[in-house]
Design a protein around this motif. Structure first.
Motif, PDB file in Angstrom:
ATOM      1  N   GLY A  76       0.849  -1.252  -0.006  1.00  0.00           N
ATOM      2  CA  GLY A  76       0.044   0.227  -0.110  1.00  0.00           C
ATOM      3  C   GLY A  76       0.787   1.133   0.008  1.00  0.00           C
ATOM      4  O   GLY A  76       0.581   2.245  -0.859  1.00  0.00           O
ATOM      5  N   TYR A 115       2.246   1.600  -3.535  1.00  0.00           N
ATOM      6  CA  TYR A 115       1.386   2.000  -4.445  1.00  0.00           C
ATOM      7  C   TYR A 115       1.025   3.673  -4.213  1.00  0.00           C
ATOM      8  O   TYR A 115       0.571   4.258  -5.396  1.00  0.00           O
ATOM      9  CB  TYR A 115      -0.103   1.219  -4.326  1.00  0.00           C
ATOM     10  N   GLN A 116       0.814   3.991  -3.183  1.00  0.00           N
ATOM     11  CA  GLN A 116       0.544   5.376  -2.873  1.00  0.00           C
ATOM     12  C   GLN A 116       1.545   6.264  -3.128  1.00  0.00           C
ATOM     13  O   GLN A 116       1.407   7.323  -3.723  1.00  0.00           O
ATOM     14  CB  GLN A 116       0.258   5.352  -1.235  1.00  0.00           C
ATOM     15  N   THR A 117       2.770   5.892  -3.134  1.00  0.00           N
ATOM     16  CA  THR A 117       3.950   6.782  -3.443  1.00  0.00           C
ATOM     17  C   THR A 117       4.041   6.781  -4.974  1.00  0.00           C
ATOM     18  O   THR A 117       4.063   7.937  -5.578  1.00  0.00           O
ATOM     19  CB  THR A 117       5.096   6.274  -2.872  1.00  0.00           C
ATOM     20  N   ASN A 134      -0.849   9.241  -4.651  1.00  0.00           N
ATOM     21  CA  ASN A 134      -2.208   9.328  -4.254  1.00  0.00           C
ATOM     22  C   ASN A 134      -2.401   8.576  -2.961  1.00  0.00           C
ATOM     23  O   ASN A 134      -2.369   7.454  -3.062  1.00  0.00           O
ATOM     24  CB  ASN A 134      -3.238   8.659  -5.606  1.00  0.00           C
ATOM     25  N   PRO A 135      -2.795   9.434  -2.004  1.00  0.00           N
ATOM     26  CA  PRO A 135      -2.738   8.643  -0.681  1.00  0.00           C
ATOM     27  C   PRO A 135      -4.288   7.748  -0.524  1.00  0.00           C
ATOM     28  O   PRO A 135      -4.296   7.061   0.625  1.00  0.00           O
ATOM     29  CB  PRO A 135      -2.883   9.810   0.347  1.00  0.00           C
ATOM     30  N   VAL A 183      -4.904   5.357  -2.805  1.00  0.00           N
ATOM     31  CA  VAL A 183      -4.862   3.954  -3.603  1.00  0.00           C
ATOM     32  C   VAL A 183      -4.572   3.018  -2.633  1.00  0.00           C
ATOM     33  O   VAL A 183      -3.868   3.024  -1.366  1.00  0.00           O
ATOM     34  CB  VAL A 183      -3.575   4.256  -4.155  1.00  0.00           C
ATOM     35  N   SER A 184      -5.099   1.946  -2.887  1.00  0.00           N
ATOM     36  CA  SER A 184      -4.531   0.593  -2.123  1.00  0.00           C
ATOM     37  C   SER A 184      -4.043  -0.472  -2.920  1.00  0.00           C
ATOM     38  O   SER A 184      -3.888  -0.544  -4.246  1.00  0.00           O
ATOM     39  CB  SER A 184      -6.132   0.143  -1.347  1.00  0.00           C
ATOM     40  N   LEU A 224      -4.602   0.478   2.703  1.00  0.00           N
ATOM     41  CA  LEU A 224      -4.653   1.756   2.569  1.00  0.00           C
ATOM     42  C   LEU A 224      -4.880   2.342   3.946  1.00  0.00           C
ATOM     43  O   LEU A 224      -4.117   3.391   4.132  1.00  0.00           O
ATOM     44  CB  LEU A 224      -6.472   1.812   2.355  1.00  0.00           C
ATOM     45  N   HIS A 280      -1.113   5.554   5.940  1.00  0.00           N
ATOM     46  CA  HIS A 280      -1.247   6.727   6.586  1.00  0.00           C
ATOM     47  C   HIS A 280      -1.139   6.790   8.247  1.00  0.00           C
ATOM     48  O   HIS A 280      -0.555   7.747   8.742  1.00  0.00           O
ATOM     49  CB  HIS A 280      -2.983   6.971   6.567  1.00  0.00           C
TER      50      HIS A 280
END
Length: 330
Positions: free
Chosen positions: A73, A76-78, A82-83, A85-86, A259, A263
């Protein structure tokens, strides 16, 4: 708190979670019993059987799944910047789920079902990447995401078809329970089978975490720093997909971990990927162990992991959205 102190605190938390997972269950074990079992001096042979054959494989499997999904996760977010994204954005979870339920429909043994899920998960993302390259245009990342949504929807339709064809008394309950996520049948062989794929996918992310972090700045900025953004993005996606497929094949479809955990790591370390990745791995492993421990302890019947992660993840996600909205208004 500096980086070493943070990692030490998170490592200590993971060890506490592992110990709690080993102790808690229908047959509780004390710390003294666990130490005696590890030392080979257990007076109760049943305690050794429970620890080595049931509790330890399950705890290790939960930690492995949590670390893999959290790392995937974060990656992918990096790379997609997009924070929200999962790990299942490119259809890997749906593809692995389709492969596994197809194996259940065909009456295959457990190991074959897991391997079929693993293969279908990788095949789904390979198909997405192939379509993206064939349709490559100005919106390369957007095309990849849209292809992932389309292929994931097809895999979801395949799952629905298999559920329709399955025996409602035996196969359908097994399919439904697997799709909700569970580690009830985790054994040492399952951990040994999934571990190489997770290590192969995770090691490059750890070794290249500084370069991967540059992708969050944008492709042009990354190129000025000597990073080939497109190649690195595809490589990171391949590594994250490998880990996700291995985790889904072993534990079923478990949402929210990939996801939510990145965070949580950002709140501790900040947005830098090189600092956030190790924290996400440790938090994800500990979180999954605690969730699995709760799943087999809070009720007479075991609660599927996907239900617990959704119950925990949805409020945390809403809180993160509210926190982001407050920061935006400020």
């Amino acid at each position: 708190m500096n980086e070493r102190a943070r990692l030490a605190a998170l490592t200590s938390g993971l060890l506490v979670a592992l110990l709690a997972g080993a102790m808690i269950g229908p047959y509780p074990l004390s710390v003294a019993q666990i130490l005696a079992v590890l030392a080979g001096e257990a007076s109760d042979p049943q305690a050794a059987t429970v620890f080595f054959n049931i509790r330890l494989p399950r705890v290790l499997a939960a930690a492995l799944v949590g670390a893999a999904l959290a790392a995937a996760g974060a990656a992918y977010q990096t790379v997609f910047r997009n924070p929200l994204v999962s790990p299942d954005i490119l259809g890997v979870s749906a593809g692995a789920g389709f492969g596994a339920v197809l194996g259940i429909l065909l009456g295959l043994p457990v190991m074959a079902i897991q391997m079929l899920g693993f293969g279908f998960g990788l095949g789904t993302v390979a198909l997405v990447l192939g379509l993206t390259l064939a349709l490559r245009g100005a919106g390369h990342v957007l095309v990849m995401v849209l292809c992932g949504i389309a292929i994931g929807a097809l895999a979801g339709a395949g799952i629905s078809l298999v559920k329709l064809l399955a025996d409602p008394e035996q196969q359908l309950p097994a399919i439904t329970f697997w799709l909700m996520g569970s580690l009830a049948g985790a054994k040492r062989a399952d951990v040994a089978a999934a571990l190489p794929a997770v290590v192969i996918g995770l090691a490059p992310l750890v070794l290249l975490r500084w370069r991967i972090g540059l992708l969050a700045m944008g492709d042009e900025e990354a190129r000025t720093m000597g990073v080939e953004a497109e190649r690195l993005r595809l490589f990171v996606i391949a590594c994250a997909t490998l880990m996700t497929a291995a985790a889904v094949a072993m534990a079923g479809v478990i949402g929210w971990v990939g996801l939510m955990v990145p965070h949580m790591a950002r709140l501790i370390t900040g947005p830098r990927f090189d600092r956030m990745l190790p924290a996400a791995i440790l938090i994800g492993a500990g979180f999954m162990v605690l969730v699995d421990t709760a799943a087999r302890s809070i009720a007479t019947l075991e609660v599927p992991l996907g239900i617990l992660t959704a119950v925990l993840g949805a409020p945390v996600f809403v809180w993160l959205l509210a926190r982001g909205a407050q920061a935006w208004r400020a």
